[in-house]
Design a protein around this motif. Sequence first.
Motif, mmCIF file in Angstrom:
data_model
loop_
_atom_site.group_PDB
_atom_site.id
_atom_site.type_symbol
_atom_site.label_atom_id
_atom_site.label_comp_id
_atom_site.label_asym_id
_atom_site.label_seq_id
_atom_site.Cartn_x
_atom_site.Cartn_y
_atom_site.Cartn_z
ATOM 1 N N PHE A 37 0.825 -1.210 -0.017
ATOM 2 C CA PHE A 37 -0.088 0.130 -0.034
ATOM 3 C C PHE A 37 0.988 1.214 -0.003
ATOM 4 C CE2 PHE A 37 -4.593 -1.004 1.012
ATOM 5 C CZ PHE A 37 -4.633 -2.369 0.661
ATOM 6 N N THR A 38 1.914 1.165 0.877
ATOM 7 C CA THR A 38 2.702 2.411 0.839
ATOM 8 C C THR A 38 3.531 2.668 -0.179
ATOM 9 O OG1 THR A 38 3.033 1.765 3.501
ATOM 10 C CG2 THR A 38 4.353 3.550 2.422
ATOM 11 N N SER A 39 3.870 1.490 -0.642
ATOM 12 C CA SER A 39 4.523 1.691 -2.414
ATOM 13 C C SER A 39 3.711 2.428 -3.332
ATOM 14 C CB SER A 39 5.054 0.315 -2.816
ATOM 15 O OG SER A 39 6.129 -0.077 -1.624
ATOM 16 N N LEU A 40 2.498 1.919 -3.274
ATOM 17 C CA LEU A 40 1.726 2.380 -4.424
ATOM 18 C C LEU A 40 1.298 3.999 -4.048
ATOM 19 C CD1 LEU A 40 -1.243 -0.418 -4.360
ATOM 20 C CD2 LEU A 40 0.677 0.326 -6.128
ATOM 21 N N ILE A 41 1.181 4.220 -2.902
ATOM 22 C CA ILE A 41 0.650 5.717 -2.483
ATOM 23 C C ILE A 41 2.043 6.581 -2.818
ATOM 24 C CG2 ILE A 41 0.633 7.635 -0.856
ATOM 25 C CD1 ILE A 41 -0.780 5.126 0.880
ATOM 26 N N SER A 42 3.501 6.151 -2.541
ATOM 27 C CA SER A 42 4.522 7.106 -2.867
ATOM 28 C C SER A 42 4.835 6.858 -4.581
ATOM 29 C CB SER A 42 5.810 6.345 -2.010
ATOM 30 O OG SER A 42 5.863 4.915 -2.447
ATOM 31 N N ILE A 43 4.534 5.846 -5.133
ATOM 32 C CA ILE A 43 4.811 5.807 -6.511
ATOM 33 C C ILE A 43 3.806 6.942 -7.179
ATOM 34 C CG2 ILE A 43 4.713 4.459 -8.759
ATOM 35 C CD1 ILE A 43 5.627 1.997 -6.815
ATOM 36 N N VAL A 44 2.555 6.732 -6.860
ATOM 37 C CA VAL A 44 1.622 7.895 -7.251
ATOM 38 C C VAL A 44 1.926 9.082 -7.230
ATOM 39 C CG1 VAL A 44 -1.003 8.611 -7.151
ATOM 40 C CG2 VAL A 44 -0.343 6.294 -7.345
ATOM 41 N N VAL A 45 2.487 9.517 -6.004
ATOM 42 C CA VAL A 45 2.901 10.949 -5.762
ATOM 43 C C VAL A 45 4.070 11.163 -6.359
ATOM 44 C CG1 VAL A 45 3.794 12.555 -3.737
ATOM 45 C CG2 VAL A 45 1.889 10.748 -3.409
ATOM 46 N N LEU A 46 5.036 10.112 -6.486
ATOM 47 C CA LEU A 46 6.165 10.328 -7.318
ATOM 48 C C LEU A 46 5.932 10.505 -8.881
ATOM 49 C CD1 LEU A 46 9.194 10.131 -6.690
ATOM 50 C CD2 LEU A 46 9.095 7.873 -7.583
ATOM 51 N N CYS A 47 5.035 10.105 -9.370
ATOM 52 C CA CYS A 47 4.753 10.085 -10.775
ATOM 53 C C CYS A 47 3.858 11.502 -11.100
ATOM 54 C CB CYS A 47 3.869 9.103 -11.379
ATOM 55 S SG CYS A 47 4.430 7.493 -11.682
ATOM 56 N N SER A 168 21.412 16.174 -0.934
ATOM 57 C CA SER A 168 21.994 16.281 -2.163
ATOM 58 C C SER A 168 20.711 16.384 -3.102
ATOM 59 C CB SER A 168 22.311 14.845 -2.398
ATOM 60 O OG SER A 168 23.573 14.637 -1.716
ATOM 61 N N ASN A 169 19.546 16.975 -2.221
ATOM 62 C CA ASN A 169 18.453 17.376 -3.234
ATOM 63 C C ASN A 169 17.631 16.204 -3.838
ATOM 64 O OD1 ASN A 169 18.218 19.893 -2.631
ATOM 65 N ND2 ASN A 169 19.916 20.358 -4.154
ATOM 66 N N ILE A 170 17.771 15.027 -3.328
ATOM 67 C CA ILE A 170 16.930 13.606 -3.829
ATOM 68 C C ILE A 170 15.679 13.634 -3.084
ATOM 69 C CG2 ILE A 170 16.974 11.177 -3.788
ATOM 70 C CD1 ILE A 170 19.798 10.826 -3.666
ATOM 71 N N PRO A 171 14.678 13.795 -3.948
ATOM 72 C CA PRO A 171 13.395 13.796 -3.429
ATOM 73 C C PRO A 171 12.974 12.687 -2.370
ATOM 74 C CG PRO A 171 13.254 13.610 -5.850
ATOM 75 C CD PRO A 171 14.710 13.451 -5.681
ATOM 76 N N PRO A 172 12.497 13.161 -1.278
ATOM 77 C CA PRO A 172 12.102 12.171 -0.169
ATOM 78 C C PRO A 172 11.171 11.063 -0.752
ATOM 79 C CG PRO A 172 12.006 14.514 0.624
ATOM 80 C CD PRO A 172 12.317 14.735 -0.778
ATOM 81 N N VAL A 173 10.370 11.527 -1.656
ATOM 82 C CA VAL A 173 9.336 10.600 -1.989
ATOM 83 C C VAL A 173 9.766 9.508 -2.552
ATOM 84 C CG1 VAL A 173 6.969 10.357 -3.340
ATOM 85 C CG2 VAL A 173 7.266 12.338 -1.975
ATOM 86 N N LEU A 174 10.994 9.665 -3.585
ATOM 87 C CA LEU A 174 11.634 8.821 -4.249
ATOM 88 C C LEU A 174 12.430 7.678 -3.217
ATOM 89 C CD1 LEU A 174 12.796 7.550 -6.700
ATOM 90 C CD2 LEU A 174 14.716 9.155 -6.686
ATOM 91 N N ILE A 175 12.888 8.136 -2.070
ATOM 92 C CA ILE A 175 13.517 7.517 -0.932
ATOM 93 C C ILE A 175 12.298 6.519 -0.571
ATOM 94 C CG2 ILE A 175 14.621 7.448 1.162
ATOM 95 C CD1 ILE A 175 16.004 10.059 0.338
ATOM 96 N N GLU A 180 10.134 1.191 0.545
ATOM 97 C CA GLU A 180 8.884 0.444 0.721
ATOM 98 C C GLU A 180 8.742 -0.513 -0.305
ATOM 99 O OE1 GLU A 180 6.434 1.104 3.575
ATOM 100 O OE2 GLU A 180 8.373 1.632 4.123
ATOM 101 N N PHE A 181 9.136 -0.384 -1.402
ATOM 102 C CA PHE A 181 9.189 -1.420 -2.179
ATOM 103 C C PHE A 181 10.270 -2.626 -1.916
ATOM 104 C CE2 PHE A 181 10.825 -3.455 -6.308
ATOM 105 C CZ PHE A 181 9.406 -4.033 -6.772
ATOM 106 N N MET A 182 11.396 -2.387 -1.330
ATOM 107 C CA MET A 182 12.211 -3.158 -0.933
ATOM 108 C C MET A 182 11.718 -3.941 0.532
ATOM 109 S SD MET A 182 15.757 -1.359 -1.146
ATOM 110 C CE MET A 182 16.731 -2.608 -0.320
ATOM 111 N N VAL A 183 11.055 -3.384 1.257
ATOM 112 C CA VAL A 183 10.151 -3.945 2.336
ATOM 113 C C VAL A 183 9.156 -4.992 1.650
ATOM 114 C CG1 VAL A 183 8.447 -3.839 4.274
ATOM 115 C CG2 VAL A 183 10.561 -2.213 3.987
ATOM 116 N N SER A 215 -0.580 2.195 6.526
ATOM 117 C CA SER A 215 0.403 2.504 5.495
ATOM 118 C C SER A 215 0.377 3.930 5.139
ATOM 119 C CB SER A 215 -0.263 2.042 3.949
ATOM 120 O OG SER A 215 -0.532 0.385 4.081
ATOM 121 N N VAL A 216 -0.909 4.618 5.378
ATOM 122 C CA VAL A 216 -1.027 6.177 5.303
ATOM 123 C C VAL A 216 0.014 6.845 6.629
ATOM 124 C CG1 VAL A 216 -2.491 8.276 5.657
ATOM 125 C CG2 VAL A 216 -3.222 6.041 4.329
ATOM 126 N N VAL A 217 -0.234 6.247 7.722
ATOM 127 C CA VAL A 217 0.478 6.813 9.065
ATOM 128 C C VAL A 217 2.001 6.693 8.556
ATOM 129 C CG1 VAL A 217 0.906 6.156 11.329
ATOM 130 C CG2 VAL A 217 -1.400 6.379 10.466
#
Length: 287
Positions: A37-47, A168-175, A180-183, A215-217
């Motif tokens: 769930f968290t991966s899906l949320i972050s990927i949507v925000v990322l895109c 180094s200005n890497i977006p937090p959402v990418l991290i 979360e995908f690795m989890v 997931s949201v929390v």
Amino acid sequence: MLFIIASIALFAYNNVLWKKNIEKENISFLMSYRALFTSLISIVVLCVFVDLKTITTTDYIKIIIGSFFGVNGLFFMLSALKNVSLQWLGVYNMASILITTTYLIIEKNMNLSDSLLGCFIIILGFVFFLHSSVESVMKIRFRQHIMLLIMSISFTTSSIIHWENITSNIPPVLIISVQEFMVFLLGSTMVLWNKRTMKLRHAVKAYFLPITEMSVVIFFAILFSLLGLKSTDPFISSLLFLALPLLTIFMSSLFFKENIGLKNIIALTIISVGAFLLHYAKMLMPI
């Protein structure tokens, strides 16, 4: 600093949710289900909001390394949390501060003298809490000490690497999305390895709402934590996170009607004062 405070509150609530759910369900299943769930949320925000054209291969490697340590820390934290008191997590947070402080002094030549008063008060409040709660702390085995030590080293290493990534200005959402995908990959592999398939469909349906909440929390907890790291450093962050086990206990008293002693309330107040002084000292530091 406000991002870190918000992150602490969300992590405390997340700990309560974890403690509630891992007592009834398999750890690897909950890890993979929540991470999906968290991966899906972050990927949507990322895109939608993030431009990845400036991210290099080296950046991805650093994110993966930092995320690996974060995933490792989560696994050992949950493995220990299933059998030990939350207070032990706070004890090992003290070890995290020593590791982080050593890194900042040696590698970054940072002057920590302006923050010593706030640091001292926070540590004093935390030690007072541990002393007042010594009789209630659950005894643990040597193996569980090793788990918590690995957790502490892993989370600290992840925090330091991601701090470097954020600055180094890497977006937090990418991290978040990578970690979360690795989890999810780890949890799913463990589920399949244990051949836990018979009751999987029932568990997916039964835990849909709890996992959605978790997931949201955790998404916003990690996001605020990374944003907070961008404006401060791992040492200040780890000190403030000493309030996490205290706040977790306070939330447990609210959600599970557990009694909280007067000494614990006093300790939480002392740490809050230290956090304010730490924030004030940080504001006075030259940029």
